[in-house]
Write a protein that holds these residues in place. Structure first.
Motif, PDB file in Angstrom:
ATOM      1  N   ARG A  73       0.733  -1.112  -0.067  1.00 11.36           N
ATOM      2  CA  ARG A  73       0.091  -0.088  -0.160  1.00 11.36           C
ATOM      3  C   ARG A  73       0.939   1.299  -0.071  1.00 11.36           C
ATOM      4  NH1 ARG A  73      -5.039  -0.884   4.369  1.00 11.36           N
ATOM      5  NH2 ARG A  73      -5.189   1.097   3.666  1.00 11.36           N
ATOM      6  N   ASP A  74       2.296   1.240   0.039  1.00 13.79           N
ATOM      7  CA  ASP A  74       3.101   2.259   0.135  1.00 13.79           C
ATOM      8  C   ASP A  74       2.768   3.220   1.091  1.00 13.79           C
ATOM      9  OD1 ASP A  74       5.224   3.956  -0.582  1.00 13.79           O
ATOM     10  OD2 ASP A  74       4.209   4.793  -2.298  1.00 13.79           O
ATOM     11  N   ARG A  75       2.451   2.920   2.355  1.00 11.54           N
ATOM     12  CA  ARG A  75       1.802   3.869   3.285  1.00 11.54           C
ATOM     13  C   ARG A  75       2.644   3.787   4.822  1.00 11.54           C
ATOM     14  NH1 ARG A  75      -3.360   1.803   6.531  1.00 11.54           N
ATOM     15  NH2 ARG A  75      -2.605  -0.155   7.283  1.00 11.54           N
ATOM     16  N   ASN A  76       3.416   2.911   4.911  1.00  8.73           N
ATOM     17  CA  ASN A  76       4.127   2.958   6.437  1.00  8.73           C
ATOM     18  C   ASN A  76       5.474   3.403   6.233  1.00  8.73           C
ATOM     19  OD1 ASN A  76       5.606   0.863   8.501  1.00  8.73           O
ATOM     20  ND2 ASN A  76       3.872   1.321   8.908  1.00  8.73           N
ATOM     21  N   ILE A  77       5.711   4.078   7.229  1.00 13.00           N
ATOM     22  CA  ILE A  77       7.007   4.845   7.668  1.00 13.00           C
ATOM     23  C   ILE A  77       7.503   4.376   9.423  1.00 13.00           C
ATOM     24  CG2 ILE A  77       8.432   6.880   7.907  1.00 13.00           C
ATOM     25  CD1 ILE A  77       6.265   8.017   5.542  1.00 13.00           C
ATOM     26  N   ARG A  78       8.499   4.033   9.347  1.00 12.98           N
ATOM     27  CA  ARG A  78       9.071   3.742  10.868  1.00 12.98           C
ATOM     28  C   ARG A  78       9.795   4.828  11.344  1.00 12.98           C
ATOM     29  NH1 ARG A  78      13.385  -1.088  12.082  1.00 12.98           N
ATOM     30  NH2 ARG A  78      14.778   0.561  11.192  1.00 12.98           N
ATOM     31  N   ILE A  79       9.482   5.368  12.286  1.00 11.20           N
ATOM     32  CA  ILE A  79       9.863   6.636  13.278  1.00 11.20           C
ATOM     33  C   ILE A  79      10.822   5.828  14.218  1.00 11.20           C
ATOM     34  CG2 ILE A  79       9.620   8.594  14.380  1.00 11.20           C
ATOM     35  CD1 ILE A  79       6.929   8.768  13.005  1.00 11.20           C
ATOM     36  N   ALA A  80      12.049   6.371  14.395  1.00  6.75           N
ATOM     37  CA  ALA A  80      13.025   5.849  15.134  1.00  6.75           C
ATOM     38  C   ALA A  80      13.523   7.095  16.128  1.00  6.75           C
ATOM     39  CB  ALA A  80      14.347   5.189  14.615  1.00  6.75           C
ATOM     40  N   PRO A  81      12.678   7.458  17.275  1.00 11.03           N
ATOM     41  CA  PRO A  81      12.972   8.583  17.985  1.00 11.03           C
ATOM     42  C   PRO A  81      14.269   8.624  19.094  1.00 11.03           C
ATOM     43  CG  PRO A  81      10.732   7.570  18.652  1.00 11.03           C
ATOM     44  CD  PRO A  81      11.452   6.716  17.959  1.00 11.03           C
ATOM     45  N   THR A  82      14.918   7.465  19.186  1.00  7.51           N
ATOM     46  CA  THR A  82      15.891   7.562  20.521  1.00  7.51           C
ATOM     47  C   THR A  82      17.243   8.292  19.973  1.00  7.51           C
ATOM     48  OG1 THR A  82      16.774   5.465  19.638  1.00  7.51           O
ATOM     49  CG2 THR A  82      14.838   5.304  21.384  1.00  7.51           C
ATOM     50  N   LEU A  83      17.839   8.025  19.040  1.00  9.72           N
ATOM     51  CA  LEU A  83      19.092   8.734  18.695  1.00  9.72           C
ATOM     52  C   LEU A  83      19.318  10.150  18.896  1.00  9.72           C
ATOM     53  CD1 LEU A  83      22.218   8.085  18.397  1.00  9.72           C
ATOM     54  CD2 LEU A  83      21.611   7.989  15.831  1.00  9.72           C
ATOM     55  N   PRO A  84      18.379  11.029  18.128  1.00 10.78           N
ATOM     56  CA  PRO A  84      18.700  12.435  18.024  1.00 10.78           C
ATOM     57  C   PRO A  84      18.474  13.326  19.240  1.00 10.78           C
ATOM     58  CG  PRO A  84      17.186  11.639  16.329  1.00 10.78           C
ATOM     59  CD  PRO A  84      17.399  10.639  17.145  1.00 10.78           C
ATOM     60  N   PRO A  85      19.197  14.318  19.680  1.00 10.42           N
ATOM     61  CA  PRO A  85      18.959  15.068  20.587  1.00 10.42           C
ATOM     62  C   PRO A  85      17.374  15.764  20.463  1.00 10.42           C
ATOM     63  CG  PRO A  85      20.859  15.553  19.834  1.00 10.42           C
ATOM     64  CD  PRO A  85      20.376  14.634  18.625  1.00 10.42           C
ATOM     65  N   LEU A  86      16.588  15.785  21.452  1.00  6.42           N
ATOM     66  CA  LEU A  86      15.284  16.323  21.607  1.00  6.42           C
ATOM     67  C   LEU A  86      15.139  17.371  20.576  1.00  6.42           C
ATOM     68  CD1 LEU A  86      12.780  15.469  22.672  1.00  6.42           C
ATOM     69  CD2 LEU A  86      12.975  17.291  24.696  1.00  6.42           C
ATOM     70  N   GLY A  87      15.880  18.338  20.620  1.00  7.39           N
ATOM     71  CA  GLY A  87      15.823  19.702  19.491  1.00  7.39           C
ATOM     72  C   GLY A  87      15.794  19.251  18.109  1.00  7.39           C
ATOM     73  N   GLU A  88      16.666  18.394  17.781  1.00  7.23           N
ATOM     74  CA  GLU A  88      16.868  17.865  16.404  1.00  7.23           C
ATOM     75  C   GLU A  88      15.690  17.027  16.204  1.00  7.23           C
ATOM     76  OE1 GLU A  88      20.479  15.933  15.624  1.00  7.23           O
ATOM     77  OE2 GLU A  88      21.662  18.014  16.100  1.00  7.23           O
ATOM     78  N   LEU A  89      15.280  16.160  17.009  1.00 12.36           N
ATOM     79  CA  LEU A  89      14.141  15.272  16.863  1.00 12.36           C
ATOM     80  C   LEU A  89      12.824  16.102  16.590  1.00 12.36           C
ATOM     81  CD1 LEU A  89      12.806  12.413  16.985  1.00 12.36           C
ATOM     82  CD2 LEU A  89      12.409  12.842  19.498  1.00 12.36           C
ATOM     83  N   ARG A  90      12.454  17.200  17.345  1.00  7.69           N
ATOM     84  CA  ARG A  90      11.369  17.874  17.220  1.00  7.69           C
ATOM     85  C   ARG A  90      11.309  18.563  15.430  1.00  7.69           C
ATOM     86  NH1 ARG A  90       8.149  19.246  21.200  1.00  7.69           N
ATOM     87  NH2 ARG A  90       8.859  18.887  23.378  1.00  7.69           N
ATOM     88  N   THR A  91      12.574  19.076  15.170  1.00  6.03           N
ATOM     89  CA  THR A  91      12.709  19.571  13.801  1.00  6.03           C
ATOM     90  C   THR A  91      12.493  18.576  12.913  1.00  6.03           C
ATOM     91  OG1 THR A  91      14.259  21.339  14.461  1.00  6.03           O
ATOM     92  CG2 THR A  91      14.121  21.107  12.196  1.00  6.03           C
ATOM     93  N   ALA A  92      12.857  17.238  12.995  1.00  3.92           N
ATOM     94  CA  ALA A  92      12.879  16.287  12.054  1.00  3.92           C
ATOM     95  C   ALA A  92      11.335  15.821  11.908  1.00  3.92           C
ATOM     96  CB  ALA A  92      13.749  14.974  12.358  1.00  3.92           C
ATOM     97  N   ILE A  93      10.732  15.606  13.143  1.00 10.45           N
ATOM     98  CA  ILE A  93       9.228  15.250  13.096  1.00 10.45           C
ATOM     99  C   ILE A  93       8.341  16.380  12.636  1.00 10.45           C
ATOM    100  CG2 ILE A  93       7.192  14.296  14.511  1.00 10.45           C
ATOM    101  CD1 ILE A  93       9.662  12.541  14.179  1.00 10.45           C
ATOM    102  N   GLU A  94       8.826  17.696  12.629  1.00 11.04           N
ATOM    103  CA  GLU A  94       7.838  18.851  12.085  1.00 11.04           C
ATOM    104  C   GLU A  94       8.270  18.761  10.642  1.00 11.04           C
ATOM    105  OE1 GLU A  94       9.533  22.215  14.084  1.00 11.04           O
ATOM    106  OE2 GLU A  94       8.548  22.086  15.868  1.00 11.04           O
ATOM    107  N   VAL A  95       9.296  18.473  10.093  1.00 10.26           N
ATOM    108  CA  VAL A  95       9.585  18.346   8.566  1.00 10.26           C
ATOM    109  C   VAL A  95       8.816  17.072   8.094  1.00 10.26           C
ATOM    110  CG1 VAL A  95      11.277  17.639   6.838  1.00 10.26           C
ATOM    111  CG2 VAL A  95      11.595  19.376   8.645  1.00 10.26           C
ATOM    112  N   LEU A  96       8.850  15.857   8.830  1.00  8.20           N
ATOM    113  CA  LEU A  96       8.107  14.857   8.345  1.00  8.20           C
ATOM    114  C   LEU A  96       6.498  14.903   8.169  1.00  8.20           C
ATOM    115  CD1 LEU A  96       7.772  11.909   7.851  1.00  8.20           C
ATOM    116  CD2 LEU A  96       7.853  11.323  10.143  1.00  8.20           C
ATOM    117  N   ALA A  97       6.076  15.648   9.307  1.00  5.05           N
ATOM    118  CA  ALA A  97       4.548  15.921   9.454  1.00  5.05           C
ATOM    119  C   ALA A  97       4.286  17.058   8.168  1.00  5.05           C
ATOM    120  CB  ALA A  97       4.064  16.545  10.505  1.00  5.05           C
TER     121      ALA A  97
END
Length: 429
Positions: free
Chosen positions: A389-413
């Protein structure tokens, strides 16, 4: 932003322009953020540094049974390590075999031995058969699928439900096809959905009728102590369930300390019936003199007991729980109520599974990469790298620092919104 289905073409076009402007603003920042693998962050690794000097150079390095840990021997682990892992996995010490640092290595070797020599009670090596197939609950773990692909084992996708694999489908398949020799399972906080199998699913796996007499459950209990909540999920012990159902040799259980202590220097373990382990030990005696016994003792001394492991994992949770919460908060604020995405809220484990509209995952990953955010490849959570269905994306939150993680998820969304709007516009033409 309301549900896209309710928007007019003109509204969608204006929305696309707005989203594109935001996207270009992120591109101008020249980000380099990597969300592709589920690795512990440095703060998590620091929790285990005391393990490096827990053994003193002036002490006699001997196991409880008197084995000199500096020398050869100890094919399947020292008694103390077996006791610790038996407590973690809820099995008997006689049902434990200790390996090196990698449970993935143990899974690979278990498949390899089955292909070359068969399994305990089996009539023929699997490689001598016209066809060997495995059931692959999906979305699932890409490295399980890679092992099957390496050995030429045909993979059959089985959908994941909220309580585990679709057992109606599993039972139908194994009942009618002798070439189906196994099933991959990540039964607790599954990779990537974060689902824990229900008691009913465990019991049905244990008692189901299989055409293949040498059918095996590959039970990758990687996240058995990786809780993110004060009310952790409970998983019914599969070995006990299979024994009660009259199939004691059915499960092979795997786990490790790879995300508990050090991924590159942990301890891996396999649990199975004593009949299975007796069969395996004969083959291991040719393959190896034994794993790193000093490292096993180091882990036992550092943790002390299963209670020590749980206390240690509470420290891990304190580090990574805010990261999971940040991902879920951003997904909800940016995508909630739009009708274009869904995700689970896991109670533990290492991943969050995001579903986009059908046909959008690859485009979302591409857009994110062009904005400087590297995600796990679309399709990686399905056999052969193909998400039907070309729809699933795995998110791996553990490695990035919290600030970088927030930015990455904002870009993803943002990329999910942009890809969804464009798909909607393309469908309206």
């Amino acid at each position: 932003m309301s549900d896209l289905e309710a928007k007019s073409i003109n509204d969608l076009q204006q929305l696309e322009q707005s989203l594109q402007a935001r996207y270009e603003a992120y591109q101008s920042r020249r980000l380099r953020l990597d969300m592709s693998r589920g690795k512990p962050c440095p703060e998590q690794l620091d929790l285990s540094m005391g393990m490096l000097d827990v053994l003193r150079p002036d002490e006699a390095l001997r196991a409880a049974d008197g084995t000199d840990l500096r020398n050869y021997g100890g094919l399947d682990g020292i008694p103390e390590a077996k006791t610790l892992f038996a407590s973690i996995l809820g099995v008997q010490t006689g049902e434990i075999l200790i390996g090196g640092n990698s449970s993935l290595n143990m899974m690979h070797d278990t498949i390899s031995r089955a292909m070359l020599h068969g399994v305990a009670g089996g009539e023929v090596p699997w490689s001598k058969l016209p066809s060997v197939k495995f059931l692959c609950p999906s979305p699932g773990y890409d490295r399980h699928f890679a092992i099957c692909e390496l050995f030429g084992i045909e993979m059959i996708v089985v959908d994941m439900r909220q309580d585990g694999p679709d057992l109606d489908r599993v039972e139908e398949l194994v009942r009618g096809d002798e070439s189906i020799k196994g099933i991959w399972c990540v039964p607790k906080y599954s990779n990537p959905d974060g689902i824990t199998y229900s008691d009913e699913v465990v019991d049905r796996l244990a008692r189901m009728v299989t055409q293949a007499s040498d059918f095996r459950i590959f039970w990758d209990d990687a996240y058995t102590v990786h809780h993110l909540s004060d009310t952790p999920d409970r998983l019914k012990p599969i070995l006990e369930a299979c024994r009660a159902a009259g199939h004691p040799d059915r499960p092979f259980i795997f786990s490790s300390t790879s995300k508990i202590s050090f991924p590159g220097a942990g301890v891996a373990v396999m649990a199975a019936s004593e009949h299975n382990l007796s069969f395996i030990r004969k083959q291991l005696s040719v393959q190896t003199i034994g794993p790193d016994k000093i490292n096993q003792l180091r882990h036992v001394r550092f943790f002390g007991s299963v209670d020590g492991v749980h206390a240690h994992m509470e420290k891990h949770a304190a580090i990574i729980k805010p990261k999971f919460e940040a991902v879920l908060d951003i997904l909800e604020s940016e995508l909630g109520g739009l009708g274009i995405a869904s995700w689970n809220k896991p109670n533990g484990g290492y991943f969050i599974s995001l579903n986009t509209p059908d046909g959008c995952a690859k485009e979302v990953v591409r857009l994110a990469a062009d904005a400087g955010v590297t995600l796990t490849g679309a399709g990686a959570t399905y056999p052969y790298g193909h998400d039907p269905r070309d729809r699933n994306i795995r998110i791996a939150p553990t490695l990035p620092p919290l600030g970088e993680l927030r930015t990455a998820i904002e870009v993803l969304a943002l990329c999910v919104q942009l890809a969804s709007v464009r798909k909607r516009l393309a469908g309206s033409q």
